[in-house]
Design an enzyme around this catalytic site. Structure first.
Site, PDB file in Angstrom:
ATOM      1  N   LYS A 110       0.804  -1.187  -0.042  1.00  0.00           N
ATOM      2  CA  LYS A 110      -0.053   0.125   0.002  1.00  0.00           C
ATOM      3  C   LYS A 110       0.828   1.315  -0.049  1.00  0.00           C
ATOM      4  CE  LYS A 110      -3.694   2.386   2.706  1.00  0.00           C
ATOM      5  NZ  LYS A 110      -4.612   2.286   3.534  1.00  0.00           N
ATOM      6  N   LYS A 161      -2.249  -1.492  -3.899  1.00  0.00           N
ATOM      7  CA  LYS A 161      -3.104  -0.327  -3.735  1.00  0.00           C
ATOM      8  C   LYS A 161      -2.123   0.982  -3.860  1.00  0.00           C
ATOM      9  CE  LYS A 161      -6.208   2.088  -0.612  1.00  0.00           C
ATOM     10  NZ  LYS A 161      -6.567   2.063   0.643  1.00  0.00           N
TER      11      LYS A 161
HETATM   12  C1  PBG Z   1      -7.724   3.701   5.405  1.00  0.00           C
HETATM   13  C2  PBG Z   1      -7.782   3.474   4.048  1.00  0.00           C
HETATM   14  C3  PBG Z   1      -7.618   4.488   2.914  1.00  0.00           C
HETATM   15  C4  PBG Z   1      -8.086   3.832   1.773  1.00  0.00           C
HETATM   16  C5  PBG Z   1      -8.656   2.512   1.975  1.00  0.00           C
HETATM   17  N1  PBG Z   1      -8.366   2.211   3.512  1.00  0.00           N
HETATM   18  C6  PBG Z   1      -7.214   5.664   2.952  1.00  0.00           C
HETATM   19  C7  PBG Z   1      -5.942   5.836   3.511  1.00  0.00           C
HETATM   20  O1  PBG Z   1      -4.980   4.881   3.754  1.00  0.00           O
HETATM   21  O2  PBG Z   1      -5.276   7.274   3.439  1.00  0.00           O
HETATM   22  C8  PBG Z   1      -8.176   4.408   0.410  1.00  0.00           C
HETATM   23  C9  PBG Z   1      -9.206   3.844  -0.347  1.00  0.00           C
HETATM   24  C10 PBG Z   1      -9.551   4.731  -1.765  1.00  0.00           C
HETATM   25  O3  PBG Z   1      -8.790   5.594  -2.051  1.00  0.00           O
HETATM   26  O4  PBG Z   1     -10.326   4.376  -2.338  1.00  0.00           O
HETATM   27  N2  PBG Z   1      -6.500   3.285   5.787  1.00  0.00           N
HETATM   28 ZN    ZN Z   2      -6.296   3.734   7.845  1.00  0.00          ZN
END
Ligand code: PBG
Ligand code: ZN
Length: 327
Positions: free
Chosen positions: A196, A249
């Site tokens: 991520k 992601k």
């Molecule tokens: C929270 C989370 C996020 C997303 C999924 N879970 C945001 C982040 O990490 O800042 C992003 C999903 C998206 O942008 O569609 N941990």
């Molecule tokens: Zn989070």
């Protein structure tokens, strides 16, 4: 006349039937996971302004949405919760009657066959908006793990079929696996947000889930977009720790990483087609600058071709409809 030497690739493109015969990659409804935002309160169905077509639902409005998802043949949803109150440790995340837990119970009672994936993080529930506990301006790693494990266990207790931890603390898979096993949920899989990145493409999600960090950013726990080798390290450690699925992601700017992970590991790979990717397509489509249906299908097909087995996408309902039309 000299005889030119070349290959006639166009032979296999000569008709629709011929093209269908040599088609290598398919997008199926079974590949789709639909994100749903559930919010405490009543009579709420509020559109996220930067994500047209995506809504926050209070529990009394959730049933109709879930009926639609099931009718469209989408096999799974991933739940994000917006609590009425936030605190320093994100109590709403692991409360047995938290919004995600209640939504899970409701969905499983209504449609036991629909897979419920619970996003396991603290950021929507903490008043500081970070994914772990904090001390001053530091995000604490080890002391966050217990809270994340508790969150996963309470989600499993509520009936979640899959736990999807997105917090990016080191050791979260180990901690959550141990917690689940200890509580008797050894058969509940972990879909780890293994790879991520600290991405600007999460912007609209922070409106949708009200989870923006109140200070600083997430760069001390999410990955640097410059890095590729780090993705191998992250995927490898999550596998060792017991992950059952690997999420990469975002998706669109990271198709190379999806391919790398697919080529080097054997777990199912999940691409997260994130909020900013959705918002860009929607904005262009609303202006009629692109053909939404064609662009979305091509984009998701690209993610499949890159190696993803499954795709978490806000386009899921539209895609399921479009795939049905094509038959
Ligand atoms: C929270 C989370 C996020 C997303 C999924 N879970 C945001 C982040 O990490 O800042 C992003 C999903 C998206 O942008 O569609 N941990
Ligand atoms: Zn989070």
């Amino acid at each position: 006349m000299t005889q030119l030497q070349f290959q006639r690739h166009r032979r296999l493109r000569s008709s629709a039937a011929m093209r269908a015969m040599v088609k290598e990659t398919y997008l199926h409804k079974e590949d789709l996971i639909y994100p749903i935002f559930v919010i405490e309160g009543e009579n709420i169905k509020k559109e996220v302004h930067s994500m047209p077509g995506v809504f926050q639902f209070s529990l009394d409005n959730l049933g109709a949405e879930i009926d639609e998802v099931v009718a469209l043949g989408i096999p799974a949803v991933i739940l994000f919760g917006l609590p009425a109150e936030k605190d320093a440790v994100g109590t709403g995340a692991f409360h047995d009657h938290g919004i995600v837990q209640e939504a899970t119970r409701l969905i499983k009672a209504q449609h036991p066959e629909l897979l419920v994936i619970a996003d396991t993080c603290l950021c929507e529930f903490t008043d500081h908006g970070h994914c772990g506990l904090i001390e001053g301006d530091q995000i604490l790693n080890d002391s966050s793990l217990d809270y994340l494990a508790r969150t996963a266990v309470s989600q499993a207790k509520a009936g979640a079929d899959i736990i999807a931890p997105s917090n990016m603390m080191d050791g979260f898979v180990t901690a959550i696996r141990a917690g689940l096993d200890e509580a008797g949920f050894e058969n509940v899989p972990i879909m780890s947000y293994a790879v991520k990145y600290a991405s600007s493409y999460y912007g609209p999600f922070r409106d949708a889930a009200d989870g923006a960090p109140q200070f600083g950013d997430r760069k001390s726990y999410q990955m640097d977009p410059s890095n590729r080798m780090e993705a191998f390290r992250e995927a490898e450690s999550d596998i060792v720790e017991g992950a059952d699925f690997l999420i990469v992601k975002p998706a669109l700017s990271y198709l190379d990483i999806i391919r790398d992970v697919k080529n080097n590991f054997t777990l199912p790979i999940v691409a997260y087609n994130v909020s900013g990717e959705y918002a860009m397509i929607k904005a262009a489509a609303i202006n009629s600058w692109i053909e939404e249906k064609k662009v979305v299908l091509e984009t998701l097909l690209g993610m499949k071709r890159a190696g993803s087995d499954l795709i978490i996408t806000y386009h899921a309902k539209d895609v399921a409809r479009w795939l049905e039309e094509k038959k």
